[in-house]
Write an enzyme that holds these catalytic residues in place. Structure first.
Site, PDB file in Angstrom:
ATOM      1  N   THR A 186      -2.872  -3.492  10.444  1.00  0.00           N
ATOM      2  CA  THR A 186      -2.456  -3.235   9.029  1.00  0.00           C
ATOM      3  C   THR A 186      -1.074  -3.703   8.671  1.00  0.00           C
ATOM      4  O   THR A 186      -0.564  -3.419   7.612  1.00  0.00           O
ATOM      5  CB  THR A 186      -2.554  -1.759   8.635  1.00  0.00           C
ATOM      6  OG1 THR A 186      -3.909  -1.402   8.698  1.00  0.00           O
ATOM      7  CG2 THR A 186      -2.129  -1.522   7.189  1.00  0.00           C
ATOM      8  N   ASN A 226       0.675  12.093   6.368  1.00  0.00           N
ATOM      9  CA  ASN A 226      -0.540  11.774   7.112  1.00  0.00           C
ATOM     10  C   ASN A 226      -1.444  12.952   7.419  1.00  0.00           C
ATOM     11  O   ASN A 226      -2.574  12.754   7.872  1.00  0.00           O
ATOM     12  CB  ASN A 226      -0.179  11.058   8.413  1.00  0.00           C
ATOM     13  CG  ASN A 226       0.339   9.665   8.135  1.00  0.00           C
ATOM     14  OD1 ASN A 226      -0.409   8.829   7.655  1.00  0.00           O
ATOM     15  ND2 ASN A 226       1.615   9.443   8.397  1.00  0.00           N
ATOM     16  N   LYS A 258       4.214  -6.400   4.518  1.00  0.00           N
ATOM     17  CA  LYS A 258       3.926  -5.047   4.053  1.00  0.00           C
ATOM     18  C   LYS A 258       3.600  -4.168   5.245  1.00  0.00           C
ATOM     19  O   LYS A 258       3.172  -4.656   6.299  1.00  0.00           O
ATOM     20  CB  LYS A 258       2.772  -5.020   3.050  1.00  0.00           C
ATOM     21  CG  LYS A 258       1.427  -5.475   3.552  1.00  0.00           C
ATOM     22  CD  LYS A 258       0.552  -4.476   4.253  1.00  0.00           C
ATOM     23  CE  LYS A 258       0.430  -3.153   3.577  1.00  0.00           C
ATOM     24  NZ  LYS A 258      -0.425  -2.248   4.431  1.00  0.00           N
ATOM     25  N   THR A 291       0.872  -1.180   0.000  1.00  0.00           N
ATOM     26  CA  THR A 291       0.000   0.000   0.000  1.00  0.00           C
ATOM     27  C   THR A 291       0.908   1.228   0.000  1.00  0.00           C
ATOM     28  O   THR A 291       1.281   1.699  -1.078  1.00  0.00           O
ATOM     29  CB  THR A 291      -0.963   0.024   1.209  1.00  0.00           C
ATOM     30  OG1 THR A 291      -0.216  -0.066   2.417  1.00  0.00           O
ATOM     31  CG2 THR A 291      -1.964  -1.107   1.132  1.00  0.00           C
ATOM     32  N   SER A 317      -4.255  18.934   0.893  1.00  0.00           N
ATOM     33  CA  SER A 317      -3.966  20.309   0.456  1.00  0.00           C
ATOM     34  C   SER A 317      -3.129  20.310  -0.800  1.00  0.00           C
ATOM     35  O   SER A 317      -2.695  19.282  -1.278  1.00  0.00           O
ATOM     36  CB  SER A 317      -3.272  21.071   1.575  1.00  0.00           C
ATOM     37  OG  SER A 317      -2.088  20.399   1.941  1.00  0.00           O
ATOM     38  N   GLU A 321       6.891   5.412   7.267  1.00  0.00           N
ATOM     39  CA  GLU A 321       6.525   6.664   6.608  1.00  0.00           C
ATOM     40  C   GLU A 321       7.435   7.808   7.075  1.00  0.00           C
ATOM     41  O   GLU A 321       7.459   8.143   8.257  1.00  0.00           O
ATOM     42  CB  GLU A 321       5.050   6.978   6.884  1.00  0.00           C
ATOM     43  CG  GLU A 321       4.127   6.033   6.117  1.00  0.00           C
ATOM     44  CD  GLU A 321       2.659   6.168   6.480  1.00  0.00           C
ATOM     45  OE1 GLU A 321       1.832   5.604   5.752  1.00  0.00           O
ATOM     46  OE2 GLU A 321       2.341   6.818   7.488  1.00  0.00           O
TER      47      GLU A 321
END
Lengths: 472, 472
Positions: free
Chosen positions: B246, B467, B225, B199, B472, B337
């Site tokens: 997740t 996140n 993952k 993902t 925007s 991330e």
């Protein structure tokens, strides 16, 4: 409304493996100024028979900046004193010393001394000696009290700032003994004291109010500080054997209340105020709240409020204290490092206060929820995942859980999840609510009648900048 | 080394109240590319009698992107199967369905089907039906097995992606039944399957290795993952009544081991690997790890490893599984991330594994520690405050605690706190260690002989961007 768990997907998967990597410059939304949250207060609102001062003694380098506060009760009878201290194992010296003063004084004290710029934490034996030196120097400012109090210390102490550094103790003692320390009871003196509490705060946090019990008027004033390392978990001295803190707060009142009842009211109030706020989920080594109640509003021989003898008066006092402590605690969240949002997390329908409080705490500290708040994204999936990660005394039933975004202006709330079923969300309305500085996330668990509120802020670029980038 | 608790102080107090507010543009340090972590693996390293495939079936919009993986054991005897599932209360449908398949199959299964792009979480009754449809369609790909297994389902299912949206189930079923789904056992097929797990991942996570027990060679391959919403807390099916996730992972081996021993080895391994990583402290609704052991390396009549009958062989297998799971888990942290650092938090001298693990977890999720890592700041005060906030079975004694920064290149470690006493830190050396991508924070508690490791990454501007800023 479908909610993406991971937004990088949209970027990373649309082209090459490295498409998720970002450009080297981004525009940040700066936290709004909070200076309007500090304003003048009439002198008559401050509690009787307290004198206070703030000054610069030299802990901080900059000469114009206050770093020392002294608060004295001028009533000859020692005030009732109560406190809650951090549950961190690494308690700073002032925390340990204040605990001992309270214990030996049997819940009576008359003074408070506070320095900012140095936390006197992880400072070993020297740190303890320095904290005691602050206590003794401030004791000497007090008028001689009743014979019963001679020999015991009557000053509580708090420090905040750098960890792992010794206090410049001679400067602090000179500051306490200085004739330039002009103790007074007017707004200007209280403001000066509030400024001496500040570290990363962007405004001094000072409030005062009057309240009535059994037809008698009392006054209450409070100062607190804190902007980062804010997720207090403070308990009363007896249970505080594993504690520590960087939220500092004091509340002074001219009500008369017994030490035992003051402690019990404070413990109740702290659980619903200071222990219900989070900026960054970090418990400090110095978190402390201290309350002094000198009884000066009435005759010194007037009976003290006690929960056994006058339950109703006690409960009124407890509600006033809780409400006032909540006001002070919310100021800290509003001044949270990098905060652009002030969000109430209202968890209802729990089987106990403790369960509701734990769910509210988890939502309030979730990095994914807090970055979504910064992004003004009504991301109920993240609220749900955070709620579900808490192990409760009665397990959550997903089909009973509802999530609603509630605007602060009283306009219609926006349900996003109703009894486990996602709603078709009006995205325009969602954006309207979330673009406001204040709003509420209401979570109904459907398991009981207990509830808890938490107050939190968002997680912004500025938080990372303040805490990660200062050396570059 | 004195440590500032709050760095904004230096800015906010040097001039006006608003000096702490930041400019509107900042330069970010982008996360380094991780693509070198994916490389070719010899076909001979993959376990015997497994065929796999990955394809694009249409859950994700982009035609070139895999979103469906199928893994089949071609041994006629059902493989031993074990799993750990998220402890989140909001378990996604595939988690509930896989739990039931495992339970009804008495720890035997032969297939695994995985989709990315949609988590099939918070999808009610339809979600359950869809997950069962995936199981049945994949069951149909299996060669008829022994009569004993007829009527039971033999496929486990995992989903990851968007929450609150129904699967495009007809597309998925068509994808499973498609003749274009070319199942194979070579590296290319495994790589294709690994890509279908992704993902927000920036590279496919695939590893394989061989190992030896009692002179016999076995093979093990794994795919996982995850990059965000990563702080798994997974337990075996029986204890997983309150879970959700997740992180997705699967491990396939041609070793022969009994279902009971496979589950026990997996539970042990997961506590020390996937349950010891954190990207952002967020437990997901879908976190799942599944292991299939088909015994194809030896004759099908060969006896299965069992902890009661051959403890030594079992322990060797458990160590191999733990080590392999750790490798897979670390890949997730490396791809965290916005991550620019890969940090091992090594807590030693605890009175129990659980205590050590809780302290390591707290340090690994501290926003102040993680922003300091991003800022390359050897901020032991934050490590200490985080450690002290955990309530342990034996309370921490500040005078026994030491903190050391350990470089990954084997050069001399840097003690910053020794038995409660701050060291005079060589700042140049500290900067040297912390500017590396990999290093270790070692915390010695001085309370016992147990230890635990956690792997975490830093907290960067890019995490907030991924996140919080995607709209925007």
């Amino acid at each position: 409304m479908p909610v993406m768990q991971h937004y990088r997907a949209a970027l990373a998967l649309s082209s090459s493996d490295d498409a998720g990597r970002f450009a080297s410059t981004i525009t940040i939304k700066p936290a709004p100024s909070k200076s309007h949250l500090h304003a003048s207060i009439p002198d008559s609102s401050f509690p009787k028979n307290f004198v206070v001062a703030g000054s610069h003694c030299g802990v901080k380098k900059n000469a114009g900046v206050n770093d020392l506060a002294v608060i004295l009760s001028t009533s000859s009878r020692p005030a009732a004193a109560a406190a809650c201290f951090t549950r961190n194992a690494f308690k700073a010296a002032p925390v340990l010393v204040s605990q001992e003063v309270l214990e030996k004084g049997a819940g009576r004290a008359r003074a408070l001394v506070v320095n900012s710029g140095c936390a006197n934490a992880v400072t070993g034996k020297q740190g303890m000696e320095d904290a005691w030196a602050m206590v003794k120097a401030t004791d000497a400012l007090l008028e001689p009290s009743s014979p019963s109090s001679s020999g015991t210390h009557e000053t509580l102490v708090m420090s905040t700032g750098v960890i792992g550094q010794n206090l410049p103790i001679s400067k602090i003692i000179a500051g306490i003994e200085s004739k330039a320390l002009t103790l007074d009871s007017n707004f200007s003196a209280w403001e000066s004291a509030a400024k001496a509490f500040m570290t990363t705060d962007t405004f001094p946090k000072l409030r005062a109010r009057t309240f009535t019990i059994n037809g008698q008027t009392f006054r209450m004033a409070g100062i607190d500080k804190g902007a980062g390392m804010i997720h207090p978990d403070m308990g009363p001295p007896a249970s505080a054997k594993q504690l520590h803190a960087t939220l500092l707060a004091c509340i002074l009142t001219d009500a008369a209340i017994s030490p035992r009842s003051l402690q019990s009211a404070l413990t109740y109030a702290v659980d619903r105020s200071f222990n219900s706020i989070s900026v960054d989920g970090e418990m400090s080594t110095n978190d402390t709240i201290i309350v002094l109640a000198n009884g000066a509003a009435a005759d010194q021989s007037a009976k003290e409020i006690d929960e056994e003898h006058d339950r109703k008066a006690y409960e009124t006092f407890r509600e006033e204290l809780t409400s006032f402590a909540t006001d002070l605690a919310q100021l800290v969240v509003r001044d949270g490092e990098g905060a652009t949002k002030f969000v109430t997390v209202n968890v209802q329908g729990a089987s106990s206060f403790s369960d509701a409080h734990r769910v509210a705490s988890k939502i309030s500290t979730s990095a994914l929820v807090k970055t979504a708040l910064y992004g003004e994204d009504a991301n109920w999936g993240r609220v749900l995942a955070a709620s579900g990660s808490v192990q409760l005394s009665i397990p959550l039933d997903p089909t009973r859980v509802s999530v609603t975004f509630v605007p602060a202006d009283g306009s219609t709330p926006l349900p996003v999840l109703v009894e486990g079923e996602p709603e078709q969300v009006d995205e325009v309305r969602a954006k309207e609510i979330l673009s406001e500085e204040d709003f509420e996330i209401k979570v109904e668990l459907g398991l009981g009648k207990e509830s808890a509120k938490y107050w939190t802020c968002d997680f912004s670029y500025e938080y990372v900048s303040i805490n990660g980038d200062y050396r570059s």
